[in-house]
Write a protein that holds these residues in place. Structure first.
Motif, PDB file in Angstrom:
ATOM      1  N   THR A 255       0.833  -1.197   0.000  1.00  0.00           N
ATOM      2  CA  THR A 255       0.000   0.000   0.000  1.00  0.00           C
ATOM      3  C   THR A 255       0.865   1.244   0.000  1.00  0.00           C
ATOM      4  N   ILE A 256       0.418   2.256  -0.770  1.00  0.00           N
ATOM      5  CA  ILE A 256       1.029   3.571  -0.688  1.00  0.00           C
ATOM      6  C   ILE A 256      -0.031   4.555  -0.217  1.00  0.00           C
ATOM      7  N   ASP A 257       0.385   5.580   0.494  1.00  0.00           N
ATOM      8  CA  ASP A 257      -0.538   6.592   1.021  1.00  0.00           C
ATOM      9  C   ASP A 257      -0.453   7.842   0.160  1.00  0.00           C
ATOM     10  N   GLN A 258      -1.553   8.150  -0.548  1.00  0.00           N
ATOM     11  CA  GLN A 258      -1.565   9.367  -1.358  1.00  0.00           C
ATOM     12  C   GLN A 258      -1.731  10.604  -0.479  1.00  0.00           C
ATOM     13  N   ASN A 259      -2.560  10.487   0.540  1.00  0.00           N
ATOM     14  CA  ASN A 259      -2.695  11.544   1.556  1.00  0.00           C
ATOM     15  C   ASN A 259      -3.235  10.896   2.819  1.00  0.00           C
ATOM     16  N   LEU A 260      -3.551  11.687   3.814  1.00  0.00           N
ATOM     17  CA  LEU A 260      -3.973  11.129   5.101  1.00  0.00           C
ATOM     18  C   LEU A 260      -5.265  10.328   5.002  1.00  0.00           C
ATOM     19  N   GLY A 261      -6.093  10.614   3.993  1.00  0.00           N
ATOM     20  CA  GLY A 261      -7.374   9.940   3.893  1.00  0.00           C
ATOM     21  C   GLY A 261      -7.493   8.967   2.749  1.00  0.00           C
ATOM     22  N   LEU A 262      -6.432   8.758   1.977  1.00  0.00           N
ATOM     23  CA  LEU A 262      -6.543   7.924   0.790  1.00  0.00           C
ATOM     24  C   LEU A 262      -5.287   7.087   0.588  1.00  0.00           C
ATOM     25  N   SER A 263      -5.474   5.777   0.504  1.00  0.00           N
ATOM     26  CA  SER A 263      -4.364   4.862   0.230  1.00  0.00           C
ATOM     27  C   SER A 263      -4.727   3.996  -0.964  1.00  0.00           C
ATOM     28  N   VAL A 264      -3.713   3.488  -1.630  1.00  0.00           N
ATOM     29  CA  VAL A 264      -3.905   2.702  -2.847  1.00  0.00           C
ATOM     30  C   VAL A 264      -3.079   1.426  -2.749  1.00  0.00           C
ATOM     31  N   ASP A 265      -3.685   0.292  -3.112  1.00  0.00           N
ATOM     32  CA  ASP A 265      -2.957  -0.975  -3.152  1.00  0.00           C
ATOM     33  C   ASP A 265      -2.189  -1.098  -4.459  1.00  0.00           C
ATOM     34  N   ILE A 266      -0.995  -1.631  -4.388  1.00  0.00           N
ATOM     35  CA  ILE A 266      -0.212  -1.922  -5.583  1.00  0.00           C
ATOM     36  C   ILE A 266       0.203  -3.392  -5.545  1.00  0.00           C
ATOM     37  N   GLU A 267       0.334  -3.966  -6.729  1.00  0.00           N
ATOM     38  CA  GLU A 267       0.672  -5.383  -6.864  1.00  0.00           C
ATOM     39  C   GLU A 267       2.170  -5.532  -7.076  1.00  0.00           C
ATOM     40  N   VAL A 268       2.785  -6.440  -6.318  1.00  0.00           N
ATOM     41  CA  VAL A 268       4.227  -6.678  -6.412  1.00  0.00           C
ATOM     42  C   VAL A 268       4.458  -8.151  -6.737  1.00  0.00           C
ATOM     43  N   LEU A 269       5.209  -8.409  -7.810  1.00  0.00           N
ATOM     44  CA  LEU A 269       5.510  -9.776  -8.231  1.00  0.00           C
ATOM     45  C   LEU A 269       6.940 -10.124  -7.837  1.00  0.00           C
ATOM     46  N   GLU A 270       7.093 -11.216  -7.121  1.00  0.00           N
ATOM     47  CA  GLU A 270       8.418 -11.656  -6.703  1.00  0.00           C
ATOM     48  C   GLU A 270       9.187 -12.205  -7.909  1.00  0.00           C
ATOM     49  N   PRO A 271      10.525 -12.116  -7.900  1.00  0.00           N
ATOM     50  CA  PRO A 271      11.315 -12.639  -9.030  1.00  0.00           C
ATOM     51  C   PRO A 271      11.155 -14.152  -9.156  1.00  0.00           C
ATOM     52  N   ILE A 272      11.358 -14.665 -10.372  1.00  0.00           N
ATOM     53  CA  ILE A 272      11.247 -16.103 -10.628  1.00  0.00           C
ATOM     54  C   ILE A 272      12.640 -16.692 -10.817  1.00  0.00           C
ATOM     55  N   ASP A 273      12.742 -18.007 -10.650  1.00  0.00           N
ATOM     56  CA  ASP A 273      14.063 -18.655 -10.606  1.00  0.00           C
ATOM     57  C   ASP A 273      14.688 -18.835 -11.981  1.00  0.00           C
ATOM     58  N   ASN A 274      13.895 -19.163 -12.996  1.00  0.00           N
ATOM     59  CA  ASN A 274      14.442 -19.487 -14.322  1.00  0.00           C
ATOM     60  C   ASN A 274      13.813 -18.598 -15.388  1.00  0.00           C
ATOM     61  N   PRO A 275      14.149 -17.313 -15.378  1.00  0.00           N
ATOM     62  CA  PRO A 275      13.471 -16.384 -16.300  1.00  0.00           C
ATOM     63  C   PRO A 275      13.711 -16.701 -17.768  1.00  0.00           C
ATOM     64  N   ARG A 276      14.931 -17.128 -18.141  1.00  0.00           N
ATOM     65  CA  ARG A 276      15.189 -17.410 -19.549  1.00  0.00           C
ATOM     66  C   ARG A 276      14.383 -18.605 -20.030  1.00  0.00           C
TER      67      ARG A 276
END
Length: 560
Positions: A255-276
Motif C-alpha cells: 500500500t502507498i498513502d496518497q494523503n492522510l485519507g486515501l491509500s492505494v494498493d499496488i501489486e508486487v511480483l516476486e522474481p522467478i528462478d528461471n526467467p530465460r
C-alpha cells in the motif's frame, strides 16, 4: 483474501466526488474489466442510471441518483439500513441507500442461482448533501455500500463503458440483468446428495476462477486418476514435451498513502528462478526474445568488463523501456520475466516487478502525485516499475495531473543515483507513440522499444493446446477440428482494434471448460478418462465483436 483479488472494489472504495467520474471513465479503457450502463433496474432503481463493472471475482454497481432532492438533510440509517427516511417537518420518503441494498441482494441472488460467487459492492452517487454522512460511513461499509453525496449535475453526467464481449465480466453482467433467473429454484443443498456434492463443487470452483494451477479440484482429480493408472497398469512411455505456459510469479500486495485519507494498493511480483526458460516457453514473440537477449547480453558484458578492467569506460545502458502492443500479446508476462533476467545479469539488485497504472498516482489533494511517485519508485527500487496503459497519463487537459506524473518520473530518473531500477511503460502502439511524440524527454529516457505483434492463428492454436494441457485435458479429433475451424473464422472477421489475442483464447476456453464441466456433472461418465476429454459438444460458438460502423453523411458528390 489477497487484496489484489479485490482491486476492482478497492479502487472504487477510494474514490470521492472529485475523482469518481474520472475513475469511471478510466474503467472504459481497462481491458480487465467489463462495464456497461443500463437505464434503471427494476423494481427499486428504475429511475436511476446504473453502471455495472465486473471482472472474474468482483462486481461494482454504481447507482446515479438524479432524483434532484438537492437538499441538506440527515439520514437516520442504521446498520440494517432503513427503508424510509423520516425528517422533522417533511414527508417520509424511501431511502435510495436502501433501494441500492435491495438491488444488490437481487443481483447476488441471481449470481447464486447461476452457481457464480462474486463479491458485490455498491456505490451511490447522489446530489443530496447528507449532513451526517460521516456518522453512517461505517454502517454503510458493513453492507458493502459507499455513498458519495453532494454531487452536482448528475443528470448531465455520462461515463464511458467497456462493452467488450470477450471479457470475463460479460458473463456476470448478463446474469445479474437476466430477470428470468428469479424464477429458478435455489441451488440444491449440499447435504441432500453427498455423491453429487463433489461434482457440483468442481463446477462451482471453476466458474469462480479458482483453478489457478494444478492444485485446483480438477488438478487434484487428475492426479488421483494418474495415481490409479499407475497402480493398475505398467508405466507408459513419457510423452513429448509440449510448450508450457510461463510460470506465474508469487504475488503480494502493498500500500502507498496518497494523503492522510486515501491509500492505494499496488501489486508486487516476486522474481522467478528461471526467467530465460520462462521466456522460451512463450509462444511466438521471437523478435522480443532476441531483443531481450541483446539488452541482457550488453548488461552482462558491462558487468564483466568492469570486473576485468575496473578503469575502462563502460557502455551506457538504459534499462527503461516501452512495450507496444494490443491486449493479450504478452506485454505483462514479458515484463514479469524482464525483472528476473536483469537481476540475474547483475543490473538490478532484486528483480521484483511493481505493477501500477494511472489510478496509482492520481490523488485528490495537491501534492498527492509527487508523494505517490516517490513511494512507488521507492518500492520498485532494485526491480521493475511497470506502468500499464501509460498513455492515460497524458490527458487532453493541459492541467491534467497525469502530465505532472510524467514530468516527475523524468526528473527523478535523470538522477544518476536512480540506476537500480527499470521503468517500463506499456500500452497500445498508436497511443504510446503519440505519448512519446508529445513528450520529447521520454524519447531519451526510454530508448528501448519492444513491439508485441498480434498472434497468428497457428500461434493461437498452440497457445490453446498449452493451456488445455495445463489442466490435463485433451481434445477429441472432432472437437479439435471444430474448435480450429471456429477460431480461424473468428480470426478472419476480427476487429484489429478490439481483438484480444491470447486473452480471447483464454476467455473462450473458460466457456468451453464450463460447458465441459456442466456436461460431465449431468452425464457422470463411467470412464474416468472422459472427465479429461473435451468433446465437440463442449465447443461453444465463438463470439466476435463486430466492427463498429462509422456514422457520416454523404455529400452531393456521393462522398462522406
Amino acid at each position: 483474501m489477497n487484496c489484489n483479488l479485490n482491486r476492482l472494489i478497492n479502487d472504487f472504495r477510494n474514490q470521492t466526488y472529485l475523482t469518481i467520474w474520472k475513475h469511471m471513465n478510466a474503467m472504459a479503457v481497462n481491458y480487465a474489466v467489463y462495464s456497461n450502463r443500463i437505464k434503471g433496474f427494476a423494481p427499486y432503481l428504475y429511475n436511476c442510471d446504473i453502471y455495472i463493472y465486473a471482472d472474474s471475482r468482483n462486481m461494482v454497481v454504481v447507482c446515479v441518483d438524479c432524483s434532484n432532492h438537492k437538499q441538506k438533510q440527515c439520514y437516520n440509517e442504521t446498520q440494517n439500513i432503513d427503508m424510509m427516511i423520516y425528517e422533522p417537518g417533511c414527508e417520509p420518503r424511501e431511502s435510495t441507500v436502501w433501494k441500492l441494498k435491495q438491488t444488490m441482494e437481487i443481483m447476488k441472488s441471481r449470481l447464486h442461482k447461476s452457481q457464480a460467487s462474486l463479491k458485490v459492492y455498491g456505490i451511490l452517487l447522489t446530489e443530496d448533501a447528507i449532513n451526517n454522512a460521516y456518522e453512517l460511513e461505517d454502517d454503510w461499509e458493513k453492507n458493502n455500500i459507499k455513498v458519495i453525496s453532494n454531487c452536482s449535475h448528475l443528470n448531465l453526467r455520462r461515463a464511458g463503458v467497456n462493452t467488450d464481449d470477450d471479457l470475463a465480466g460479460k458473463v456476470y453482467f448478463d446474469i445479474v440483468t437476466d430477470e428470468s433467473i428469479d424464477a429458478k429454484p435455489e441451488p440444491k443443498d449440499e447435504s441432500e446428495d453427498e455423491e453429487f456434492n463433489e461434482f457440483e463443487q468442481m463446477l462451482y470452483d471453476f466458474v469462480n476462477d479458482k483453478l489457478e494451477d494444478n492444485d485446483g479440484v480438477f488438478g487434484l482429480m487428475a492426479r488421483d486418476c494418474a495415481a490409479e493408472d499407475t497402480e493398475e497398469s505398467p508405466a507408459e512411455e513419457p510423452e513429448p514435451q509440449e510448450p508450457q505456459e510461463p510460470e506465474t510469479p508469487t504475488t503480494k500486495s502493498e500500500t502507498i498513502d496518497q494523503n492522510l485519507g486515501l491509500s492505494v494498493d499496488i501489486e508486487v511480483l516476486e522474481p522467478i528462478d528461471n526467467p530465460r526458460e520462462e521466456l522460451d516457453k512463450m509462444i511466438g514473440c521471437d523478435d522480443i526474445k532476441r531483443r531481450m537477449d541483446e539488452l541482457v547480453a550488453l548488461t552482462t558484458y558491462n558487468k564483466t568488463m568492469q570486473e576485468l578492467f575496473p578503469n575502462s569506460k563502460q557502455h551506457e545502458v538504459s534499462l527503461h523501456s516501452v512495450f507496444l502492443g494490443r491486449p493479450g500479446t504478452g506485454k505483462t508476462t514479458v515484463c514479469k520475466i524482464f525483472g528476473s533476467l536483469l537481476h540475474q545479469a547483475g543490473a538490478l539488485s532484486k528483480g521484483h516487478v511493481v505493477l501500477c497504472d494511472r489510478g496509482t498516482f492520481i490523488g485528490t489533494l495537491w501534492g498527492d502525485e509527487e508523494r505517490s511517485v516517490r513511494q512507488v519508485l521507492e518500492k520498485a527500487k532494485g526491480g521493475v516499475l511497470m506502468i500499464d496503459e501509460a498513455y492515460l497519463l497524458n490527458g487532453k487537459n493541459e492541467n491534467d495531473p497525469g502530465k505532472l506524473v510524467l514530468q516527475l518520473l523524468m526528473n527523478i530518473l535523470a538522477d544518476e543515483s536512480q540506476r537500480d531500477i527499470a521503468v517500463v511503460l506499456c500500452g497500445y502502439k498508436d497511443q504510446m507513440e503519440k505519448l512519446l511524440e508529445m513528450n520529447p524527454g521520454l524519447q531519451s529516457r526510454f530508448p528501448n522499444k519492444f513491439e508485441f505483434q498480434d498472434f497468428s492463428v497457428n500461434e493461437l492454436l498452440e497457445i490453446t493446446q498449452s493451456r488445455v494441457k495445463h489442466y490435463k485435458y485433451q481434445f477429441t479429433d472432432q472437437a479439435w477440428d471444430k474448435y480450429r475451424a471456429m477460431l480461424n473464422q473468428a480470426y478472419q472477421v476480427r476487429d484489429p482494434q478490439t481483438w484480444g489475442n491470447a486473452r480471447f483464447v483464454a476467455n473462450q476456453l473458460d466457456r468451453i471448460y464450463i460447458q465441459h464441466a456442466t456436461r460431465c456433472v449431468k452425464q457422470k461418465p463411467e470412464d474416468k478418462q472422459e472427465w479429461r476429454q473435451l468433446t465437440a459438444d463442449d465447443i461453444v460458438p465463438i463470439e466476435v465483436a463486430k466492427k463498429k460502423q462509422k456514422i457520416g453523411f454523404k455529400n452531393k458528390f456521393g462522398g462522406s
